[in-house]
Design a protein around this motif. Structure first.
Motif, PDB file in Angstrom:
ATOM      1  N   PRO A  29       0.849  -1.204   0.000  1.00 38.83           N
ATOM      2  CA  PRO A  29       0.000   0.000   0.000  1.00 38.83           C
ATOM      3  C   PRO A  29       0.877   1.244   0.000  1.00 38.83           C
ATOM      4  CG  PRO A  29       0.083  -0.943   2.199  1.00 38.83           C
ATOM      5  CD  PRO A  29       0.849  -1.875   1.301  1.00 38.83           C
ATOM      6  N   LYS A  30       0.347   2.331  -0.546  1.00 41.50           N
ATOM      7  CA  LYS A  30       1.100   3.585  -0.559  1.00 41.50           C
ATOM      8  C   LYS A  30       1.203   4.111   0.864  1.00 41.50           C
ATOM      9  CE  LYS A  30       1.672   7.933  -2.865  1.00 41.50           C
ATOM     10  NZ  LYS A  30       1.627   8.498  -4.185  1.00 41.50           N
ATOM     11  N   GLY A  31       2.407   4.459   1.261  1.00 40.69           N
ATOM     12  CA  GLY A  31       2.617   5.000   2.603  1.00 40.69           C
ATOM     13  C   GLY A  31       2.153   6.440   2.697  1.00 40.69           C
ATOM     14  N   TYR A  42       7.868  14.397   3.619  1.00 38.10           N
ATOM     15  CA  TYR A  42       8.530  13.533   2.650  1.00 38.10           C
ATOM     16  C   TYR A  42       7.731  12.246   2.457  1.00 38.10           C
ATOM     17  CZ  TYR A  42      10.183  10.724   6.586  1.00 38.10           C
ATOM     18  OH  TYR A  42      10.237   9.925   7.710  1.00 38.10           O
ATOM     19  N   THR A  43       7.989  11.589   1.337  1.00 36.15           N
ATOM     20  CA  THR A  43       7.372  10.298   1.028  1.00 36.15           C
ATOM     21  C   THR A  43       8.304   9.202   1.529  1.00 36.15           C
ATOM     22  OG1 THR A  43       6.322  11.232  -0.932  1.00 36.15           O
ATOM     23  CG2 THR A  43       6.525   8.826  -0.849  1.00 36.15           C
ATOM     24  N   PRO A  44       7.768   8.204   2.238  1.00 31.72           N
ATOM     25  CA  PRO A  44       8.619   7.113   2.732  1.00 31.72           C
ATOM     26  C   PRO A  44       9.373   6.417   1.590  1.00 31.72           C
ATOM     27  CG  PRO A  44       6.429   6.982   3.709  1.00 31.72           C
ATOM     28  CD  PRO A  44       6.377   8.043   2.640  1.00 31.72           C
ATOM     29  N   ALA A  45      10.603   6.023   1.845  1.00 32.98           N
ATOM     30  CA  ALA A  45      11.450   5.383   0.829  1.00 32.98           C
ATOM     31  C   ALA A  45      10.801   4.126   0.267  1.00 32.98           C
ATOM     32  CB  ALA A  45      12.821   5.057   1.423  1.00 32.98           C
ATOM     33  N   GLU A  49      10.246   3.386  -3.721  1.00 25.69           N
ATOM     34  CA  GLU A  49      10.781   2.176  -4.352  1.00 25.69           C
ATOM     35  C   GLU A  49       9.682   1.372  -5.038  1.00 25.69           C
ATOM     36  OE1 GLU A  49      12.821   0.123  -1.211  1.00 25.69           O
ATOM     37  OE2 GLU A  49      14.268   1.760  -0.972  1.00 25.69           O
ATOM     38  N   ALA A  50       8.524   1.255  -4.393  1.00 19.20           N
ATOM     39  CA  ALA A  50       7.411   0.497  -4.977  1.00 19.20           C
ATOM     40  C   ALA A  50       6.889   1.186  -6.236  1.00 19.20           C
ATOM     41  CB  ALA A  50       6.289   0.333  -3.950  1.00 19.20           C
ATOM     42  N   GLU A  51       6.769   2.518  -6.229  1.00 18.87           N
ATOM     43  CA  GLU A  51       6.332   3.259  -7.416  1.00 18.87           C
ATOM     44  C   GLU A  51       7.351   3.117  -8.541  1.00 18.87           C
ATOM     45  OE1 GLU A  51       5.680   7.246  -6.024  1.00 18.87           O
ATOM     46  OE2 GLU A  51       3.747   6.741  -5.125  1.00 18.87           O
ATOM     47  N   GLU A  52       8.635   3.156  -8.199  1.00 22.82           N
ATOM     48  CA  GLU A  52       9.679   3.010  -9.214  1.00 22.82           C
ATOM     49  C   GLU A  52       9.653   1.625  -9.846  1.00 22.82           C
ATOM     50  OE1 GLU A  52      13.272   4.195  -7.191  1.00 22.82           O
ATOM     51  OE2 GLU A  52      12.880   6.322  -7.557  1.00 22.82           O
ATOM     52  N   LEU A  53       9.238   0.599  -9.101  1.00 19.54           N
ATOM     53  CA  LEU A  53       9.140  -0.748  -9.657  1.00 19.54           C
ATOM     54  C   LEU A  53       8.115  -0.787 -10.798  1.00 19.54           C
ATOM     55  CD1 LEU A  53      10.034  -3.674  -9.585  1.00 19.54           C
ATOM     56  CD2 LEU A  53       8.351  -4.080  -7.775  1.00 19.54           C
ATOM     57  N   TYR A  54       6.993  -0.086 -10.626  1.00 20.03           N
ATOM     58  CA  TYR A  54       6.001   0.017 -11.712  1.00 20.03           C
ATOM     59  C   TYR A  54       6.644   0.691 -12.922  1.00 20.03           C
ATOM     60  CZ  TYR A  54       1.879  -1.414  -9.055  1.00 20.03           C
ATOM     61  OH  TYR A  54       0.939  -2.133  -8.356  1.00 20.03           O
ATOM     62  N   ALA A  55       7.310   1.801 -12.689  1.00 22.22           N
ATOM     63  CA  ALA A  55       7.914   2.562 -13.792  1.00 22.22           C
ATOM     64  C   ALA A  55       8.978   1.730 -14.506  1.00 22.22           C
ATOM     65  CB  ALA A  55       8.510   3.858 -13.263  1.00 22.22           C
ATOM     66  N   GLU A  56       9.822   1.054 -13.765  1.00 23.72           N
ATOM     67  CA  GLU A  56      10.877   0.241 -14.370  1.00 23.72           C
ATOM     68  C   GLU A  56      10.304  -0.930 -15.171  1.00 23.72           C
ATOM     69  OE1 GLU A  56      13.362  -0.891 -11.098  1.00 23.72           O
ATOM     70  OE2 GLU A  56      13.944   1.192 -10.698  1.00 23.72           O
TER      71      GLU A  56
END
Length: 129
Positions: A29-31, A42-45, A49-56
């Motif tokens: 889930p989104k933090g 700030y957004t939790p790391a 990382e989870a959002e970047e996994l979608y992008a990658e």
């Protein structure tokens, strides 16, 4: 298209192009945003990382879809299936993000005592008409 849109009419509006992909790894889930002692938000790391996994997963593999879309997300134990389809001629007077309408509705239902926690929700169908 008139004001009386429904889920069925949305499904008849789905057209090409479409995008399908699978994001490997247990869904998260989104933090919620956090705040430092100095007041910086700030957004939790883990969320980044989870959002970047979608992008990658889809980077440089698909052309963006212009206009309205239908998104189907299936969250499994070990991955997330994503299907994005173009929808023709869809207009809504509602301007907000659909996910924000959903969150407010669930929080209100929880506040009313109809459910103890929105973690109970396992299925949502939502549409902006």
């Amino acid at each position: 298209m008139g004001k009386n849109k429904s889920k069925e009419s949305l499904m008849t509006q789905v057209q090409e192009p479409h995008i399908e992909f699978i994001v490997e790894g247990r869904p998260k889930p989104k933090g919620r945003p956090r705040m430092t002692r100095r007041g910086r938000v700030y957004t939790p790391a883990e969320t980044i990382e989870a959002e970047e996994l979608y992008a990658e997963t889809v980077k440089d593999k698909y052309e963006p879809i212009d206009g309205p879309v239908s998104v189907v997300l299936t969250f499994g134990k070990d991955n997330t299936y994503v299907h994005i389809s173009s929808v023709k001629e869809w207009k809504s007077p509602l301007r907000g993000d659909l996910d924000n309408y959903i969150k407010l509705a669930l929080d209100g239902i929880q506040r009313a005592g109809l459910i103890a926690n929105d973690k109970q929700v396992v299925h949502i169908d939502a549409i902006k008409v």
